[in-house]
Design a protein around this motif. Sequence first.
Motif, PDB file in Angstrom:
ATOM      1  N   PHE A  61       0.865  -1.218  -0.158  1.00 45.39           N
ATOM      2  CA  PHE A  61       0.125   0.215  -0.115  1.00 45.39           C
ATOM      3  C   PHE A  61       0.842   1.276   0.001  1.00 45.39           C
ATOM      4  CE2 PHE A  61      -3.124  -2.617   2.507  1.00 45.39           C
ATOM      5  CZ  PHE A  61      -3.894  -3.116   1.311  1.00 45.39           C
ATOM      6  N   LYS A  62       0.514   2.295  -0.717  1.00 48.50           N
ATOM      7  CA  LYS A  62       1.064   3.662  -0.655  1.00 48.50           C
ATOM      8  C   LYS A  62       0.651   4.280   0.697  1.00 48.50           C
ATOM      9  CE  LYS A  62       1.315   4.361  -5.670  1.00 48.50           C
ATOM     10  NZ  LYS A  62       0.951   5.007  -6.804  1.00 48.50           N
ATOM     11  N   ASN A  63       1.224   3.964   1.680  1.00 50.02           N
ATOM     12  CA  ASN A  63       0.707   4.594   2.801  1.00 50.02           C
ATOM     13  C   ASN A  63       0.563   6.105   2.881  1.00 50.02           C
ATOM     14  OD1 ASN A  63       0.697   2.046   4.292  1.00 50.02           O
ATOM     15  ND2 ASN A  63       2.453   2.420   4.621  1.00 50.02           N
ATOM     16  N   ASP A  64       1.164   6.959   2.254  1.00 46.70           N
ATOM     17  CA  ASP A  64       0.999   8.284   1.967  1.00 46.70           C
ATOM     18  C   ASP A  64      -0.277   8.737   1.413  1.00 46.70           C
ATOM     19  OD1 ASP A  64       1.847   7.419  -0.264  1.00 46.70           O
ATOM     20  OD2 ASP A  64       2.976   9.235  -0.935  1.00 46.70           O
ATOM     21  N   VAL A  65      -0.501   7.847   0.366  1.00 46.68           N
ATOM     22  CA  VAL A  65      -2.263   8.211  -0.190  1.00 46.68           C
ATOM     23  C   VAL A  65      -3.188   7.660   0.781  1.00 46.68           C
ATOM     24  CG1 VAL A  65      -3.837   7.185  -1.984  1.00 46.68           C
ATOM     25  CG2 VAL A  65      -1.085   7.617  -2.417  1.00 46.68           C
ATOM     26  N   LEU A  66      -3.014   6.648   1.587  1.00 47.13           N
ATOM     27  CA  LEU A  66      -3.943   6.257   2.566  1.00 47.13           C
ATOM     28  C   LEU A  66      -4.070   7.214   3.600  1.00 47.13           C
ATOM     29  CD1 LEU A  66      -3.330   2.323   2.879  1.00 47.13           C
ATOM     30  CD2 LEU A  66      -5.014   3.628   1.590  1.00 47.13           C
ATOM     31  N   ASP A  67      -3.127   7.869   4.156  1.00 44.79           N
ATOM     32  CA  ASP A  67      -2.928   8.736   5.158  1.00 44.79           C
ATOM     33  C   ASP A  67      -3.835  10.144   4.569  1.00 44.79           C
ATOM     34  OD1 ASP A  67      -1.647   7.356   6.783  1.00 44.79           O
ATOM     35  OD2 ASP A  67       0.420   8.233   6.446  1.00 44.79           O
ATOM     36  N   SER A  68      -3.443  10.697   3.368  1.00 41.84           N
ATOM     37  CA  SER A  68      -4.162  11.577   2.933  1.00 41.84           C
ATOM     38  C   SER A  68      -5.503  11.415   2.671  1.00 41.84           C
ATOM     39  CB  SER A  68      -3.788  11.873   1.260  1.00 41.84           C
ATOM     40  OG  SER A  68      -4.271  12.952   1.033  1.00 41.84           O
ATOM     41  N   ALA A  71      -7.419  11.702   5.904  1.00 45.87           N
ATOM     42  CA  ALA A  71      -7.596  12.931   6.550  1.00 45.87           C
ATOM     43  C   ALA A  71      -8.668  13.651   5.939  1.00 45.87           C
ATOM     44  CB  ALA A  71      -6.248  13.667   6.167  1.00 45.87           C
ATOM     45  N   GLN A  72      -9.024  13.176   4.505  1.00 49.61           N
ATOM     46  CA  GLN A  72      -9.872  13.845   3.705  1.00 49.61           C
ATOM     47  C   GLN A  72     -11.299  13.414   4.061  1.00 49.61           C
ATOM     48  OE1 GLN A  72      -9.349  13.818  -0.346  1.00 49.61           O
ATOM     49  NE2 GLN A  72     -11.013  14.566  -1.036  1.00 49.61           N
ATOM     50  N   TYR A  73     -11.285  11.895   4.220  1.00 52.02           N
ATOM     51  CA  TYR A  73     -12.792  11.236   4.554  1.00 52.02           C
ATOM     52  C   TYR A  73     -12.856  10.841   5.734  1.00 52.02           C
ATOM     53  CZ  TYR A  73     -12.748  11.370  -0.728  1.00 52.02           C
ATOM     54  OH  TYR A  73     -13.124  11.511  -2.273  1.00 52.02           O
ATOM     55  N   GLY A  74     -12.033  10.471   6.730  1.00 54.75           N
ATOM     56  CA  GLY A  74     -12.124   9.979   7.840  1.00 54.75           C
ATOM     57  C   GLY A  74     -11.936   8.655   7.776  1.00 54.75           C
ATOM     58  N   GLU A  75     -13.124   7.790   7.742  1.00 57.08           N
ATOM     59  CA  GLU A  75     -13.285   6.439   7.533  1.00 57.08           C
ATOM     60  C   GLU A  75     -13.181   5.963   6.116  1.00 57.08           C
ATOM     61  OE1 GLU A  75     -16.668   3.185   7.697  1.00 57.08           O
ATOM     62  OE2 GLU A  75     -16.471   4.098   9.840  1.00 57.08           O
ATOM     63  N   ASP A  79     -15.517   1.957  -1.628  1.00 53.05           N
ATOM     64  CA  ASP A  79     -16.073   2.659  -2.648  1.00 53.05           C
ATOM     65  C   ASP A  79     -15.159   4.160  -2.774  1.00 53.05           C
ATOM     66  OD1 ASP A  79     -16.921   3.662  -0.096  1.00 53.05           O
ATOM     67  OD2 ASP A  79     -18.628   4.688  -1.171  1.00 53.05           O
ATOM     68  N   ILE A  80     -14.452   4.447  -1.720  1.00 54.50           N
ATOM     69  CA  ILE A  80     -13.533   5.491  -1.668  1.00 54.50           C
ATOM     70  C   ILE A  80     -12.036   4.956  -2.514  1.00 54.50           C
ATOM     71  CG2 ILE A  80     -12.101   7.092  -0.248  1.00 54.50           C
ATOM     72  CD1 ILE A  80     -14.366   7.261   1.392  1.00 54.50           C
ATOM     73  N   LEU A  81     -11.504   3.793  -1.860  1.00 59.30           N
ATOM     74  CA  LEU A  81     -10.282   3.285  -2.233  1.00 59.30           C
ATOM     75  C   LEU A  81     -10.185   2.935  -3.765  1.00 59.30           C
ATOM     76  CD1 LEU A  81      -9.117   1.262   0.795  1.00 59.30           C
ATOM     77  CD2 LEU A  81      -8.815   3.714   0.308  1.00 59.30           C
ATOM     78  N   VAL A  82     -11.338   2.339  -4.225  1.00 61.00           N
ATOM     79  CA  VAL A  82     -11.360   1.780  -5.583  1.00 61.00           C
ATOM     80  C   VAL A  82     -11.235   2.948  -6.783  1.00 61.00           C
ATOM     81  CG1 VAL A  82     -13.923   1.988  -6.021  1.00 61.00           C
ATOM     82  CG2 VAL A  82     -12.414  -0.025  -6.999  1.00 61.00           C
ATOM     83  N   ASN A  83     -11.423   4.111  -6.269  1.00 60.72           N
ATOM     84  CA  ASN A  83     -11.027   5.451  -7.013  1.00 60.72           C
ATOM     85  C   ASN A  83      -9.762   5.865  -7.277  1.00 60.72           C
ATOM     86  OD1 ASN A  83     -13.976   5.584  -8.266  1.00 60.72           O
ATOM     87  ND2 ASN A  83     -14.463   6.227  -6.396  1.00 60.72           N
ATOM     88  N   HIS A  84      -8.691   5.376  -6.332  1.00 59.58           N
ATOM     89  CA  HIS A  84      -7.596   5.914  -6.121  1.00 59.58           C
ATOM     90  C   HIS A  84      -6.446   4.797  -6.705  1.00 59.58           C
ATOM     91  CE1 HIS A  84      -9.075   9.551  -4.556  1.00 59.58           C
ATOM     92  NE2 HIS A  84      -9.923   8.984  -3.978  1.00 59.58           N
ATOM     93  N   ASP A  85      -5.270   5.289  -6.746  1.00 54.46           N
ATOM     94  CA  ASP A  85      -4.276   4.227  -6.988  1.00 54.46           C
ATOM     95  C   ASP A  85      -3.314   4.129  -5.587  1.00 54.46           C
ATOM     96  OD1 ASP A  85      -1.932   2.835  -7.833  1.00 54.46           O
ATOM     97  OD2 ASP A  85      -0.873   4.512  -8.818  1.00 54.46           O
ATOM     98  N   ILE A  86      -3.915   2.903  -4.880  1.00 55.20           N
ATOM     99  CA  ILE A  86      -3.231   2.646  -3.543  1.00 55.20           C
ATOM    100  C   ILE A  86      -1.940   1.596  -3.394  1.00 55.20           C
ATOM    101  CG2 ILE A  86      -5.491   3.431  -2.563  1.00 55.20           C
ATOM    102  CD1 ILE A  86      -5.934   0.513  -1.971  1.00 55.20           C
ATOM    103  N   PHE A  87      -1.678   1.263  -4.690  1.00 56.58           N
ATOM    104  CA  PHE A  87      -0.756   0.274  -4.778  1.00 56.58           C
ATOM    105  C   PHE A  87       0.661   0.611  -5.161  1.00 56.58           C
ATOM    106  CE2 PHE A  87      -4.696  -2.375  -4.764  1.00 56.58           C
ATOM    107  CZ  PHE A  87      -4.348  -3.097  -3.780  1.00 56.58           C
ATOM    108  N   THR A  88       1.559   0.172  -4.467  1.00 55.19           N
ATOM    109  CA  THR A  88       3.084   0.345  -4.925  1.00 55.19           C
ATOM    110  C   THR A  88       3.347  -0.427  -5.993  1.00 55.19           C
ATOM    111  OG1 THR A  88       4.119  -1.398  -3.413  1.00 55.19           O
ATOM    112  CG2 THR A  88       3.492   0.922  -2.474  1.00 55.19           C
ATOM    113  N   ASP A  89       4.625  -0.131  -6.658  1.00 55.04           N
ATOM    114  CA  ASP A  89       5.320  -0.958  -7.651  1.00 55.04           C
ATOM    115  C   ASP A  89       5.949  -2.172  -7.205  1.00 55.04           C
ATOM    116  OD1 ASP A  89       6.288  -1.838 -10.043  1.00 55.04           O
ATOM    117  OD2 ASP A  89       7.359  -0.194 -10.567  1.00 55.04           O
ATOM    118  N   PRO A  90       5.262  -3.138  -7.350  1.00 58.52           N
ATOM    119  CA  PRO A  90       6.028  -4.666  -6.768  1.00 58.52           C
ATOM    120  C   PRO A  90       7.485  -4.794  -7.462  1.00 58.52           C
ATOM    121  CG  PRO A  90       4.356  -5.441  -8.222  1.00 58.52           C
ATOM    122  CD  PRO A  90       4.273  -3.630  -8.383  1.00 58.52           C
ATOM    123  N   ARG A  91       7.688  -4.232  -8.731  1.00 55.12           N
ATOM    124  CA  ARG A  91       8.819  -4.743  -9.425  1.00 55.12           C
ATOM    125  C   ARG A  91       9.927  -3.898  -9.170  1.00 55.12           C
ATOM    126  NH1 ARG A  91       6.841  -8.801 -12.764  1.00 55.12           N
ATOM    127  NH2 ARG A  91       4.693  -8.877 -13.164  1.00 55.12           N
TER     128      ARG A  91
END
Length: 322
Positions: A61-68, A71-75, A79-91
């Motif tokens: 997970f991109k923890n900085d994206v999750l933290d942001s 801060a914006q949505y609370g919980e 349906d929120i996460l599916v609209n954002h790029d939350i995964f790092t590059d595994p390669r």
Amino acid sequence: MNSTERVLRTIKGEKTDRQPLYGWVSENLSAEISEVFGSVEAFEDRYEFDVSMIFGSPASFKNDVLDSLRAQYGELTPDILVNHDIFTDPRVPERYDAISRGLEFHKKRERFCYIHTPGFFEHFNSVFGIQNHLLYMAMYPDELSELYRRQAEWTVGMTDMCAGLGADMSLFSDDWGAQNTLMFSPEMWREMIFPNMKRVADNAHARGLLTGLHSDGCIMSVADSLAEIGFDLVHPWQETAGMSYDTYLEKYSDKFAILGGVCIQSALGILPRDRLEKEIRRVFAALRGKRWICCTTHYVQKHCTIDDLIFAFDLMYRLVRE
């Protein structure tokens, strides 16, 4: 026969020189083990462990994206996460330095090495919390299935990297079981988790890796599907959750191996030594010569004394050589 050969042959149901020995000992007792043996690694050498679990996979997970987003949505909800790029590059090769070091260390000892690999339900518990996650499986099945699919694609990348480093198996850690049944319906499991687990298992096999599942609790309602996914090994086959060895031997021993046998919930660190010895000998009587790697059913817990740990592993060390 070295340890890797011994474990591979055991998993495949082929004849070996002895039962492989292993244990999940480090999580809670590292200090106590190190005080007596010098290090956990020295304990593993003393008992000639045949297996090692390699940690150090990069964060998915991109923890900085999750933290942001928090801060914006609370919980956070699917349906929120599916609209954002939350995964790092595994390669990214340099993110596998810890895995490379672990493989190098244990392969010098000719051990069978598997990579601790995140699953789906268990992994997203770190984002949602387990209670919310169970609720979201009913509220947001489509969005959550898409997040699992993206996790599967990330895991494919991670598996490709680990195969290139010389790992022997991916062990997918994805706790599904409560004490008596799954934590969600088998129908939900089949629809949401099965296709993604099948995707990552197929990819691992294509890259020459074996595959295993770690799931606590009772998973009997989906046991028939574990072979369909293609798992080569299951940890643990949990007797205390109603999964008997008789059932395994009758229905599943031709489909996959099991890792475990020494229960941390009912035996090790709990029973007096005479009863602990009797229990360990009972398990050996049931599983010796089968597709079984002798191991603890989970991490040895803090209430287990170092003396009881040594007693148990002294006994297991002798029994695998009888």
